[in-house]
Design an enzyme around this catalytic site. Structure first.
Site, PDB file in Angstrom:
ATOM      1  CG  ASN A 280     -54.112 -13.684-139.412  1.00  0.00           C
ATOM      2  OD1 ASN A 280     -53.010 -13.129-139.303  1.00  0.00           O
ATOM      3  ND2 ASN A 280     -54.225 -14.909-139.885  1.00  0.00           N
ATOM      4  CE  LYS A 281     -52.350 -11.495-145.548  1.00  0.00           C
ATOM      5  NZ  LYS A 281     -52.441 -10.116-146.077  1.00  0.00           N
TER       6      LYS A 281
ATOM      7  CG  ASP B 226     -51.666  -8.860-139.516  1.00  0.00           C
ATOM      8  OD1 ASP B 226     -52.130  -9.981-139.804  1.00  0.00           O
ATOM      9  OD2 ASP B 226     -50.589  -8.427-139.949  1.00  0.00           O
TER      10      ASP B 226
ATOM     11  NE  ARG C 220     -45.599 -11.691-145.114  1.00  0.00           N
ATOM     12  CZ  ARG C 220     -45.517 -12.697-144.268  1.00  0.00           C
ATOM     13  NH1 ARG C 220     -44.326 -13.260-144.026  1.00  0.00           N
ATOM     14  NH2 ARG C 220     -46.554 -13.179-143.657  1.00  0.00           N
ATOM     15  N   GLY C 221     -45.747  -9.473-142.229  1.00  0.00           N
ATOM     16  CA  GLY C 221     -45.977 -10.211-140.980  1.00  0.00           C
ATOM     17  C   GLY C 221     -45.823  -9.219-139.839  1.00  0.00           C
TER      18      GLY C 221
ATOM     19  CD  GLN D 212     -49.361 -13.189-147.869  1.00  0.00           C
ATOM     20  OE1 GLN D 212     -50.165 -13.794-148.587  1.00  0.00           O
ATOM     21  NE2 GLN D 212     -49.550 -11.928-147.550  1.00  0.00           N
TER      22      GLN D 212
END
Ligand code: MRU
Length: 345
Positions: free
Chosen positions: A247-248, A237, A50-51, A196
């Site tokens: 983003n997250k 992202d 992931r990422g 994460q």
């Protein structure tokens, strides 16, 4: 202070792709061996890897595996396009997935011989992995200059070697700052619901000897109020052409908090994360992940059975809240529509 940078979570060996299974960290360090592009697509969906940049590199290898498989067919180009569509469907938000897959498809479509295309795609995947690490190191050099000589840096999710080919984006900037002699203390958000921060960033920083504290996401405002945070730095992202950055989940609240406390809020991402075809953040598709990620913690139920859940995996931080966007080509400042386009050249 020179710091260690030993973690690599993606490697190619003996015609197979090896991925360090991030679902199992930090308790177990298990490598999965994948020889079929379909398995790689599932690994992306299930967050083995992931990422955004790491997903891009992995997708490039998935395309190399697909090209290898399709060589035997006369309609190999058509079949490869089908494989590309399957790979791109693995996750919706990180633009690096579509970017790397389409790049590989375009490369293959420029070739007439299937064998040659397969060899080209494998080499291109190796090159992308190497380039990603080099870009992150470059981003680190540009971004480190923005960090204070000493103080606390708050970060969210995992943006390090695990989330990229190596070195990291936001964590790469922090690495570069520490290597340049800055006395930085990292504050790592645990990053509910997938953790994460607690599972991956804490594992990575501990392995690489970077000083840090792990904190609950909800502690961010308090830490800022106490004067412990001098800058916030996160990855992305997908960044729209105007600088709105997905983003997250939880990143947007940090940006609002940073503005209230007058703390700079930086986004570090390669230019491959900028979606120049997306004018603004409201067009970005936000992945919704399974309810169980919120209902449970470390596999144990923490909510009553049957509760309704919302689990958006990302949010979009408006460009107006972002102090600067750090890329491998330099630092973009508002207005991002022009500064990002200028960096792309
Ligand atoms: O759901 P994930 O773990 O893939 O989300 C990752 C992030 O949001 C990262 O911050 C982003 O991809 C940048 S990683 C260098």
């Amino acid at each position: 202070m020179p710091i260690v940078d030993n973690i690599r979570a993606i490697r190619w060996e003996d015609h197979q792709l090896y991925l360090l299974d991030q679902r199992l960290l930090p308790q177990q360090e298990i490598w999965l061996q994948l020889g079929d592009y379909r398995e790689v697509a599932v690994a992306i969906t299930q967050m083995v890897v992931r990422g955004a940049p790491a997903i891009g590199v992995t997708a490039a290898y998935a395309m190399a595996l697909a090209a290898q498989e399709m060589r035997q067919f006369s309609d190999w180009q058509q079949r490869l396009a089908g494989a590309a569509a399957e790979i791109k469907a693995a996750r919706p938000t990180a633009v690096n997935l579509a970017w790397a897959t389409d790049r590989q498809l375009t490369l293959a479509q420029g070739e007439r011989a299937a064998d040659r295309a397969a060899a080209l795609l494998l080499q291109a995947a190796h090159d992308l992995l190497e380039q990603d690490i080099a870009d992150n190191q470059q981003m680190g050099r540009h971004g480190a200059a923005l960090l204070p000589e000493q103080g606390g840096i708050l970060t969210h999710c995992n943006t390090g070697s695990l989330a990229t080919g190596g070195y990291g984006t936001a964590l790469g900037v922090i690495r570069a700052g520490i290597s340049a002699g800055k006395q930085l203390q990292v504050y790592a958000d645990e990053t509910r619901p997938w953790l994460q921060g607690a599972r991956l960033t804490a594992w990575e920083l501990q392995k690489d000897g970077i000083p840090f504290h792990l904190n609950a996401d909800s502690a961010a405002a308090y830490l800022m109020q106490q004067g412990l945070i001098q800058a916030v730095i996160v990855g992305a992202d997908r960044i729209a052409a105007n600088g709105d950055a997905a983003n997250k989940i939880g990143t947007y609240s940090l940006a609002v908090l940073a503005q209230y406390h007058q703390i700079p809020f930086y986004v570090a991402a390669p230019l491959s994360t900028v979606d120049f075809a997306m004018p603004a953040g409201e067009g970005i598709i936000i992945e919704e992940r399974p309810d169980s990620e919120v209902r449970q913690c470390a596999g144990h139920d923490v909510a009553p059975a049957g509760v309704k859940v919302r689990n958006p995996a990302f949010d979009v931080t408006p460009a107006a809240l972002i102090t600067a966007i750090i890329t491998e080509k330099g630092v973009a400042r508002p207005d991002y529509l022009h500064s990002l386009a200028n960096l792309r050249g």
